[in-house]
Design an enzyme around this catalytic site. Sequence first.
Site, PDB file in Angstrom:
ATOM      1  N   ARG A 269       1.019  -1.209   0.109  1.00 34.81           N
ATOM      2  CA  ARG A 269      -0.109  -0.315  -0.458  1.00 34.81           C
ATOM      3  C   ARG A 269       0.767   1.154  -0.060  1.00 34.81           C
ATOM      4  O   ARG A 269       1.801   1.949   0.769  1.00 34.81           O
ATOM      5  CB  ARG A 269      -0.532  -0.200   1.240  1.00 34.81           C
ATOM      6  N   HIS A 273      -3.437   5.037   4.485  1.00 37.20           N
ATOM      7  CA  HIS A 273      -4.535   4.088   4.515  1.00 37.20           C
ATOM      8  C   HIS A 273      -5.670   4.706   3.933  1.00 37.20           C
ATOM      9  O   HIS A 273      -6.338   3.612   3.050  1.00 37.20           O
ATOM     10  CB  HIS A 273      -4.961   3.362   6.551  1.00 37.20           C
ATOM     11  N   TYR A 282       3.742   5.490  11.548  1.00 41.01           N
ATOM     12  CA  TYR A 282       4.305   4.410  12.130  1.00 41.01           C
ATOM     13  C   TYR A 282       4.724   3.548  10.339  1.00 41.01           C
ATOM     14  O   TYR A 282       5.140   2.402  11.398  1.00 41.01           O
ATOM     15  CB  TYR A 282       2.386   3.098  12.344  1.00 41.01           C
TER      16      TYR A 282
END
Lengths: 384, 327
Positions: A269, A273, A282
């Site tokens: 990805r 998100h 993160y």
Amino acid sequence: MTDAAVGPARARGEEMVQLLDATGARREHPGYDVHLEPDEALDVLRELVLLRRLDAEAEALQRQGQLGLWAGSRGQEAAQVGAARALRRQDHVFPSYRDHGFLLARGVDPLHVLSLFRGVDHGGWDPVAHGVHPYTLVIAAQMLPAVGYAMGVQRDGAVGTGDPGRDTAVLVCFGDGATSQGEAAEALNWAAVYNAPVVFLCQNNQWAISEPVRQQSPVPLHRRAEGAGMPGVRVDGNDVLAVLAVVRAAAERARSGGGPTFVEAYTYRMGAHTTADDPTRYRDAAEVDAWRERDPIDRFRTHLRALGVLDDAAERAIQQEADAFAERLRAGVPQMPDPHPASMFEHAYAEPHPQVLAERDEFLAAWARHEQDEQLGSTVGGDR
Amino acid sequence: MERTPIAKAINAGLRAAMERDPRVLLMGEDIGRLGGVFRVTDGLQKDFGEHRVLDTPLAEAGIVGTALGMALRGYRPVCEIQFNGFVYPAFSQIVTQLAKLRARSRGRLSVPVVIRMPAGGGIGSVEHHSESPEVLFAHTAGLRVVYPSTAHDAYWMVQQSIASADPVLFLEPERRYWEKGDVDTSLAPGQVAPLHRARVLRPGSDATLVAYGPTVKLALDAAAEAAREGTELEVVDLRSISPLDVDTVAESVRRTGRLVVVQEAPVFHGAGAEVAARIQESCFYSLEAPVKRVGGYHLPYPAARVEEHYLPTVDRVLDAVEQALAA
Ligand SMILES: Cc1ncc(C[n+]2csc(CCOP(=O)(O)OP(=O)(O)O)c2C)c(N)n1
Ligand SMILES: [Mg+2]
């Protein structure tokens, strides 16, 4: 160049099907092969480019306040375009929520996807006409219904007839995070028990929001298949040819009555998100950079250039189409009308429900008072 | 006393509980490194470590089921469900196990698990992020269901929920996460209002408005608006859906004679129905008008662009008040 993902995967004795390496060089595989005629190859490139453009435009529209949210597919184009290309008209897809590539491939107007993210509806396309179920936002909740649909296909006798226009496969999309849900385990089990014509397409994009895949599972995801009793294959999800070949074989197996297959498309990805997410909290930029080297579209483009299938004129034609496509999205989204407020009372039930009807009447009466007050220049009794 | 947003007040409450009791654990999706999608657990994994703040696999049945198991072993897990619409994979564990284990074991087993969950709408989100499922849980015996509306209550009630020997569903009004309020962190435990006590937030004599969670602010806004027209509304914040502090509401209704209940959840079979029934039982002769309810419709939560018409508004509350006063 050594392949970042294949390296450690190989070290664990995990094979990953690849027909194009990260540099775009053609590789042979003993089990899978695919041949595309030049026109079809260019069409695949076109779909990849349009899908990426959809993502870029949607992200921009979200920033401009035209969409409430956007869940992007950037980086996962080959997994989606390759898999969708392996399907036939009568096949049915159960997508998750970032599977925009399947919708484009199945002729759904992308404005019907954008309307969901604008908050106009829950996805405007006709699931029956396009063979694409509505997006499912509840993780893994589409998996058991997909298996049930496939069990219906079986009961219709649309499996194993040898008629290419009749035999039907069901493809269900889900993420790496979704494999942790109990329903995912149930779905694999059911499909195996009933030998249902299902392709389980897990797009392992390495992340479930902020959680890396190792927090979901210590074993490679495709090995879930073993325990369920079906074949599991890991394919390079950034290699559109390999995805096409692997999913084509899995779909053919399903249609012919061979039963379900688990395909893990190993991808990444590239974006957040969703537009509500901040991935810098993160994950390292270095990881994203490493995957940028494995870009699915660049890779395919290099391959087509090497073959001589893609020249500057063809490239320009695709870019022009993408520009027009983008223009249509930019113009279409702001013009989408908000639904009439009373439309929310439609479709909750097929048959009349007295309480809903009473609530609707009450709502409409208040609405009429409101409209009247608006005309009188007052807001008394109105909604706002 | 500091002005604190509700999200940060819950964070501070969790921190206080974790500092006080090493058996308090946090479990959920994206709650560690990310600090939760609403940042409610921000910084807690960094300070308390991965053994006490667990980024779990993406599985709600797993979160609640294993929390229950850890509770059997003496821990006090606080589970986060990322959004209200995602609690259902855990529904079986909550309803069949968590809620019933004390009764099934005739009190031998205690499962003090807290389930935190953002609830309510109004944030312009996609499906499953804006629901108000409180009565599904309130209807389940064995669970306690609380829903703070202010930062102060959020800070204290989360600690009280963790301290409870019963499982508690702790709902958080998601559209109010960033609204600030005064939090008095200096209170001694005995000075804090009991977890299940309703609170009168604004006195008034003409009618009682009962609200909870995200509609409390709405009720206060409606009362302020009504006051400009000379109508004095008393606003009661329920704070707890199960148990229900009927006495505090009844005491108010005996004085005002009129009651309007405001909730985001569908009115049909909702918490307001229970309040209305209890009030007509306990103060029938004080009521001057039928109890009115304002809330969501009996519909799947609509798309974001329509939600303002689904959610109760000040005008809808005032309409109901007007009808109650006219009766
Ligand atoms: C049952 C459920 N729990 C939690 C969520 C919140 N949530 C939305 S997306 C997501 C991560 C999904 O990760 P993955 O399955 O890998 O799919 P990806 O988003 O990477 O495509 C989570 C936790 C949800 N949608 N449904
Ligand atoms: Mg993922």
